[in-house]
Design an enzyme around this catalytic site. Sequence first.
Site, PDB file in Angstrom:
ATOM      1  N   GLY A  56      18.831  23.643  31.886  1.00 25.79           N
ATOM      2  CA  GLY A  56      19.177  22.929  30.669  1.00 25.79           C
ATOM      3  C   GLY A  56      20.531  22.255  30.835  1.00 25.79           C
ATOM      4  O   GLY A  56      20.642  21.315  31.609  1.00 25.79           O
ATOM      5  N   SER A 131      19.106  24.280  38.628  1.00 22.01           N
ATOM      6  CA  SER A 131      19.593  23.172  37.810  1.00 22.01           C
ATOM      7  C   SER A 131      20.855  23.617  37.071  1.00 22.01           C
ATOM      8  O   SER A 131      21.809  24.066  37.707  1.00 22.01           O
ATOM      9  CB  SER A 131      18.477  22.707  36.870  1.00 22.01           C
ATOM     10  OG  SER A 131      18.772  21.475  36.291  1.00 22.01           O
ATOM     11  N   TRP A 132      20.915  23.503  35.723  1.00 19.64           N
ATOM     12  CA  TRP A 132      22.060  24.045  35.000  1.00 19.64           C
ATOM     13  C   TRP A 132      22.254  25.528  35.322  1.00 19.64           C
ATOM     14  O   TRP A 132      23.390  26.026  35.355  1.00 19.64           O
ATOM     15  CB  TRP A 132      21.881  23.840  33.502  1.00 19.64           C
ATOM     16  CG  TRP A 132      22.700  24.784  32.661  1.00 19.64           C
ATOM     17  CD1 TRP A 132      22.243  25.825  31.914  1.00 19.64           C
ATOM     18  CD2 TRP A 132      24.134  24.784  32.497  1.00 19.64           C
ATOM     19  NE1 TRP A 132      23.283  26.475  31.301  1.00 19.64           N
ATOM     20  CE2 TRP A 132      24.457  25.854  31.639  1.00 19.64           C
ATOM     21  CE3 TRP A 132      25.161  23.983  32.998  1.00 19.64           C
ATOM     22  CZ2 TRP A 132      25.764  26.143  31.261  1.00 19.64           C
ATOM     23  CZ3 TRP A 132      26.469  24.265  32.629  1.00 19.64           C
ATOM     24  CH2 TRP A 132      26.762  25.334  31.772  1.00 19.64           C
ATOM     25  N   ASP A 306      14.516  14.994  44.423  1.00 19.76           N
ATOM     26  CA  ASP A 306      15.000  15.395  43.107  1.00 19.76           C
ATOM     27  C   ASP A 306      15.728  14.219  42.451  1.00 19.76           C
ATOM     28  O   ASP A 306      16.697  13.697  42.992  1.00 19.76           O
ATOM     29  CB  ASP A 306      15.956  16.581  43.275  1.00 19.76           C
ATOM     30  CG  ASP A 306      16.322  17.252  41.966  1.00 19.76           C
ATOM     31  OD1 ASP A 306      16.291  16.581  40.923  1.00 19.76           O
ATOM     32  OD2 ASP A 306      16.659  18.453  42.004  1.00 19.76           O
ATOM     33  N   HIS A 338      12.420  18.003  41.346  1.00 18.34           N
ATOM     34  CA  HIS A 338      13.370  18.939  40.748  1.00 18.34           C
ATOM     35  C   HIS A 338      12.742  20.256  40.312  1.00 18.34           C
ATOM     36  O   HIS A 338      13.381  21.298  40.373  1.00 18.34           O
ATOM     37  CB  HIS A 338      14.029  18.270  39.539  1.00 18.34           C
ATOM     38  CG  HIS A 338      15.082  19.091  38.886  1.00 18.34           C
ATOM     39  ND1 HIS A 338      16.282  19.397  39.489  1.00 18.34           N
ATOM     40  CD2 HIS A 338      15.130  19.701  37.644  1.00 18.34           C
ATOM     41  CE1 HIS A 338      17.030  20.130  38.679  1.00 18.34           C
ATOM     42  NE2 HIS A 338      16.353  20.334  37.565  1.00 18.34           N
TER      43      HIS A 338
END
Length: 359
Positions: A56, A131-132, A306, A338
Amino acid sequence: MDFSKLQATSKITDEWSYPLVDAGRSGLLQVSPDHKLYWEEYGSPDGEPLMFLHGGPGGACAPVMSRYFDPARYRVILFDQRGCGKSEPTVASAGPKIALANNTTDHLVTDINALREALGIKGKMHVFGGSWGSTLALVYAIRYPENVASLILRGIFLGTREDLLYMYQGNAAVFDKTPYALTEPGSYVTYPDEWKTFVELIPPAERGDMMAAYKAIFDMTPQTEAERARQLKAALAWSVWEGTISNMIPDTADSGKFGEADFALCFAQIEAHFFANQLFLEPDYIVRNVGKLVGIPMHIVHGRFDQVCPLPQASRLVAALAEHGAAPATFVMTNAGHSAMERETALALTAIMDGLPRV
């Protein structure tokens, strides 16, 4: 012509090593007067502890995320970060003013330790994030290296302004006059039709800063049904844009959770909140503090294609580690985008977890 099978060719299906099972335990942990975290535990209660950090910011966990890990070996903790998923309150249920209060990177790092303590995790644990989640994992390890046995990271996100402009700004400023102009680098180059939908929700005069334009919509307090509808439409556009470009081969017929109203409201508004505040981190925080990670085994999996977190972010992290004489234990570039659910990436992550030295 039926192209429906194309997207399935990139996603993991029956190649998982471990079955999908119900959580052994779950609960809500009060971490502040305003926030409770929803958590679930999978695998062996006596196994090596592993903290799973979702993406996120504003995403959420799902049971399928436990399938990278041998349930006989690991004690896997999944939890939804503040304001999203099954944590309380959410942006969707309580609105951004309540759910985004006391919701910063510092708070999320503190929450990890609160969850460790509440669940009786002592000593070192594996920290797994994509990711985040990779950003949060790196920040946590920089601040609490004594708690981290290993870092397993997917889709490195360093969170600089340049990284965000690649995904959200692109050629938006000139889109109304030259929609196919390759004026700036960006995800739009690979996903032009989806980019059109994302850009055209914002009036041309406001496209010089797309993130600010979207955040202005998210920040308003709707007074009418039309304003509520506009805010939801913006949240869905933001959410579906990221969900679509997360896959090397997007499923254009089904946007999945990214097209669900409650998820989109949480996801889009929390992301915009964090991005407008530079992730609540000092500029280039991770690279400048990478020396504090020396001694922690780091395993990186990054999709070569990605377009949410382009590969140079992982390469930059690896180069920064090399300057400290600390190459990652693993750096795998998969033929994937991704998403953690793309076959090569999922298989690589599972192989890493199976091969980690026992702690």
